[in-house]
Design a protein around this motif. Structure first.
Motif, PDB file in Angstrom:
ATOM      1  N   ASN A 137     -77.299 -15.292 -19.506  1.00  0.00           N
ATOM      2  CA  ASN A 137     -77.304 -15.426 -21.099  1.00  0.00           C
ATOM      3  C   ASN A 137     -75.926 -14.903 -21.608  1.00  0.00           C
ATOM      4  OD1 ASN A 137     -80.307 -16.016 -21.274  1.00  0.00           O
ATOM      5  ND2 ASN A 137     -80.403 -14.119 -20.022  1.00  0.00           N
ATOM      6  N   ASP A 138     -75.471 -15.750 -22.259  1.00  0.00           N
ATOM      7  CA  ASP A 138     -74.099 -15.679 -22.873  1.00  0.00           C
ATOM      8  C   ASP A 138     -74.299 -16.349 -24.413  1.00  0.00           C
ATOM      9  OD1 ASP A 138     -71.608 -15.273 -23.602  1.00  0.00           O
ATOM     10  OD2 ASP A 138     -70.531 -15.991 -21.974  1.00  0.00           O
ATOM     11  N   ASN A 139     -74.372 -15.398 -25.345  1.00  0.00           N
ATOM     12  CA  ASN A 139     -74.336 -16.042 -26.682  1.00  0.00           C
ATOM     13  C   ASN A 139     -74.725 -15.118 -27.634  1.00  0.00           C
ATOM     14  OD1 ASN A 139     -74.630 -18.234 -28.658  1.00  0.00           O
ATOM     15  ND2 ASN A 139     -75.889 -19.536 -27.568  1.00  0.00           N
ATOM     16  N   VAL A 140     -74.723 -15.573 -28.894  1.00  0.00           N
ATOM     17  CA  VAL A 140     -75.203 -14.763 -30.142  1.00  0.00           C
ATOM     18  C   VAL A 140     -76.513 -14.779 -30.422  1.00  0.00           C
ATOM     19  CG1 VAL A 140     -74.642 -14.121 -32.483  1.00  0.00           C
ATOM     20  CG2 VAL A 140     -72.607 -14.725 -30.827  1.00  0.00           C
ATOM     21  N   TYR A 141     -77.287 -13.693 -30.160  1.00  0.00           N
ATOM     22  CA  TYR A 141     -78.932 -13.882 -30.299  1.00  0.00           C
ATOM     23  C   TYR A 141     -79.354 -13.198 -31.596  1.00  0.00           C
ATOM     24  CZ  TYR A 141     -78.487 -15.743 -25.545  1.00  0.00           C
ATOM     25  OH  TYR A 141     -78.247 -16.585 -24.446  1.00  0.00           O
ATOM     26  N   SER A 142     -80.673 -13.698 -32.239  1.00  0.00           N
ATOM     27  CA  SER A 142     -81.068 -12.645 -33.081  1.00  0.00           C
ATOM     28  C   SER A 142     -81.715 -11.526 -32.308  1.00  0.00           C
ATOM     29  CB  SER A 142     -82.391 -13.320 -33.733  1.00  0.00           C
ATOM     30  OG  SER A 142     -83.457 -13.609 -32.627  1.00  0.00           O
ATOM     31  N   LYS A 143     -81.960 -10.495 -33.138  1.00  0.00           N
ATOM     32  CA  LYS A 143     -82.602  -9.037 -32.596  1.00  0.00           C
ATOM     33  C   LYS A 143     -83.570  -9.464 -31.729  1.00  0.00           C
ATOM     34  CE  LYS A 143     -83.564  -4.708 -34.393  1.00  0.00           C
ATOM     35  NZ  LYS A 143     -83.782  -3.842 -35.515  1.00  0.00           N
ATOM     36  N   ALA A 144     -84.656 -10.194 -32.061  1.00  0.00           N
ATOM     37  CA  ALA A 144     -85.818 -10.349 -31.311  1.00  0.00           C
ATOM     38  C   ALA A 144     -85.560 -11.161 -30.005  1.00  0.00           C
ATOM     39  CB  ALA A 144     -86.804 -11.400 -32.129  1.00  0.00           C
ATOM     40  N   GLN A 145     -84.661 -12.238 -29.933  1.00  0.00           N
ATOM     41  CA  GLN A 145     -84.187 -12.959 -28.983  1.00  0.00           C
ATOM     42  C   GLN A 145     -83.658 -11.819 -28.027  1.00  0.00           C
ATOM     43  OE1 GLN A 145     -81.901 -15.797 -30.854  1.00  0.00           O
ATOM     44  NE2 GLN A 145     -83.244 -17.690 -30.084  1.00  0.00           N
ATOM     45  N   ALA A 146     -82.778 -11.173 -28.445  1.00  0.00           N
ATOM     46  CA  ALA A 146     -81.897 -10.297 -27.489  1.00  0.00           C
ATOM     47  C   ALA A 146     -82.791  -8.948 -27.018  1.00  0.00           C
ATOM     48  CB  ALA A 146     -80.888  -9.369 -28.417  1.00  0.00           C
ATOM     49  N   GLN A 147     -83.768  -8.690 -27.596  1.00  0.00           N
ATOM     50  CA  GLN A 147     -84.800  -7.848 -26.924  1.00  0.00           C
ATOM     51  C   GLN A 147     -85.704  -8.176 -25.816  1.00  0.00           C
ATOM     52  OE1 GLN A 147     -87.544  -5.981 -29.601  1.00  0.00           O
ATOM     53  NE2 GLN A 147     -89.083  -5.126 -28.092  1.00  0.00           N
TER      54      GLN A 147
ATOM     55  N   GLY B 116     -84.955   1.695 -18.909  1.00  0.00           N
ATOM     56  CA  GLY B 116     -85.041   0.188 -19.002  1.00  0.00           C
ATOM     57  C   GLY B 116     -86.139   0.116 -20.229  1.00  0.00           C
ATOM     58  N   ASN B 117     -86.016   0.850 -21.385  1.00  0.00           N
ATOM     59  CA  ASN B 117     -86.801   0.749 -22.487  1.00  0.00           C
ATOM     60  C   ASN B 117     -86.139  -0.291 -23.600  1.00  0.00           C
ATOM     61  OD1 ASN B 117     -88.370   0.828 -24.836  1.00  0.00           O
ATOM     62  ND2 ASN B 117     -89.036   2.937 -24.268  1.00  0.00           N
ATOM     63  N   ALA B 118     -86.336  -1.594 -23.165  1.00  0.00           N
ATOM     64  CA  ALA B 118     -85.576  -2.639 -24.385  1.00  0.00           C
ATOM     65  C   ALA B 118     -85.854  -2.632 -25.669  1.00  0.00           C
ATOM     66  CB  ALA B 118     -85.886  -3.976 -23.828  1.00  0.00           C
ATOM     67  N   LYS B 119     -87.278  -1.839 -26.079  1.00  0.00           N
ATOM     68  CA  LYS B 119     -87.589  -1.728 -27.404  1.00  0.00           C
ATOM     69  C   LYS B 119     -86.902  -0.707 -28.028  1.00  0.00           C
ATOM     70  CE  LYS B 119     -92.020  -1.238 -30.190  1.00  0.00           C
ATOM     71  NZ  LYS B 119     -93.271  -0.910 -30.134  1.00  0.00           N
ATOM     72  N   VAL B 120     -86.651   0.546 -27.174  1.00  0.00           N
ATOM     73  CA  VAL B 120     -85.795   1.594 -27.995  1.00  0.00           C
ATOM     74  C   VAL B 120     -84.455   1.123 -28.041  1.00  0.00           C
ATOM     75  CG1 VAL B 120     -84.839   3.585 -27.161  1.00  0.00           C
ATOM     76  CG2 VAL B 120     -87.217   3.479 -26.953  1.00  0.00           C
ATOM     77  N   LEU B 121     -83.784   0.583 -27.003  1.00  0.00           N
ATOM     78  CA  LEU B 121     -82.472  -0.118 -27.209  1.00  0.00           C
ATOM     79  C   LEU B 121     -82.483  -1.076 -28.288  1.00  0.00           C
ATOM     80  CD1 LEU B 121     -79.802  -0.039 -25.719  1.00  0.00           C
ATOM     81  CD2 LEU B 121     -80.378  -1.957 -24.244  1.00  0.00           C
ATOM     82  N   SER B 122     -83.147  -1.927 -28.558  1.00  0.00           N
ATOM     83  CA  SER B 122     -83.438  -3.088 -29.523  1.00  0.00           C
ATOM     84  C   SER B 122     -83.518  -2.471 -31.070  1.00  0.00           C
ATOM     85  CB  SER B 122     -84.309  -3.850 -29.374  1.00  0.00           C
ATOM     86  OG  SER B 122     -85.537  -3.616 -29.646  1.00  0.00           O
ATOM     87  N   SER B 123     -83.885  -1.134 -31.018  1.00  0.00           N
ATOM     88  CA  SER B 123     -84.120  -0.604 -32.511  1.00  0.00           C
ATOM     89  C   SER B 123     -82.394  -0.385 -33.178  1.00  0.00           C
ATOM     90  CB  SER B 123     -84.866   0.879 -32.438  1.00  0.00           C
ATOM     91  OG  SER B 123     -84.031   1.575 -31.834  1.00  0.00           O
TER      92      SER B 123
ATOM     93  N   GLU C  23     -80.805   8.089 -28.228  1.00  0.00           N
ATOM     94  CA  GLU C  23     -81.695   6.871 -27.922  1.00  0.00           C
ATOM     95  C   GLU C  23     -81.199   5.706 -27.031  1.00  0.00           C
ATOM     96  OE1 GLU C  23     -81.131   8.345 -30.824  1.00  0.00           O
ATOM     97  OE2 GLU C  23     -83.074   9.519 -31.187  1.00  0.00           O
ATOM     98  N   ILE C  24     -80.025   5.351 -27.437  1.00  0.00           N
ATOM     99  CA  ILE C  24     -79.457   4.099 -26.732  1.00  0.00           C
ATOM    100  C   ILE C  24     -79.439   4.581 -25.247  1.00  0.00           C
ATOM    101  CG2 ILE C  24     -77.195   3.037 -26.533  1.00  0.00           C
ATOM    102  CD1 ILE C  24     -76.908   3.076 -29.374  1.00  0.00           C
ATOM    103  N   ASN C  25     -78.625   5.859 -24.841  1.00  0.00           N
ATOM    104  CA  ASN C  25     -78.700   6.108 -23.574  1.00  0.00           C
ATOM    105  C   ASN C  25     -79.988   6.327 -22.835  1.00  0.00           C
ATOM    106  OD1 ASN C  25     -75.904   6.662 -23.935  1.00  0.00           O
ATOM    107  ND2 ASN C  25     -76.101   8.857 -24.392  1.00  0.00           N
ATOM    108  N   VAL C  26     -80.841   6.938 -23.389  1.00  0.00           N
ATOM    109  CA  VAL C  26     -82.448   6.830 -22.962  1.00  0.00           C
ATOM    110  C   VAL C  26     -82.920   5.390 -22.754  1.00  0.00           C
ATOM    111  CG1 VAL C  26     -84.554   7.643 -23.419  1.00  0.00           C
ATOM    112  CG2 VAL C  26     -82.788   9.075 -23.844  1.00  0.00           C
TER     113      VAL C  26
END
Length: 138
Positions: A62-72, A42-49, A34-37
């Motif tokens: 962007n270069d920082n530590v972000y929450s899961k939602a911010q990173a998505q 370009g599916n950020a939702k799948v990646l962010s899971s 799923e990460i590769n897919v």
């Protein structure tokens, strides 16, 4: 005769030790498909899971530590500006790791150029999570 026998036994023991080490490679070291897919499509939702609750993220400016939602959201914005090309847009160049951690280096082909992708996976409660993600222009 005895010398040849000792040499043969030594070779067999060395060979068996190599097999034992090679056989200890855990199956969970593979990158979840799923990460590769997610990267290839370009599916950020799948990646962010697969994002940890906090993710060290380096994507363009962007270069920082972000929450899961911010990173998505940051990854979604990246993919909207740099959509991956058709199939096989992401390929793994190298991956390695030990115990419960694995790093991956890959290549992402987009409509506006190629990017080097680095991510660190750590296992927690039987699932792998992305703790660090870097997407850098080549």
């Amino acid at each position: 005769m005895m010398k040849n026998f000792k040499t043969i036994i030594s070779v067999i023991l060395v060979f068996c030790s190599f097999l034992a080490v090679a056989g200890n490679t855990p199956q969970d070291k593979k990158v979840p498909n799923e990460i590769n897919v997610g990267l290839a499509t370009g599916n950020a939702k799948v990646l962010s899971s697969y994002f940890n609750q906090n993710v060290e993220l380096v994507v363009l400016d962007n270069d920082n530590v972000y929450s899961k939602a911010q990173a998505q959201q940051i990854v979604t914005n990246f993919f909207s500006k740099f959509p991956p090309v058709a199939e096989n847009a992401f390929s793994i160049i190298h991956d390695s790791g030990k115990e419960n951690a694995q790093y991956v280096i890959g290549k992402l082909k987009t409509e506006k150029g190629n990017f080097r992708v680095y991510f660190l996976l750590k296992q927690n409660s039987g699932k792998q999570y992305i703790h660090q993600l870097r997407i850098e222009q080549q």
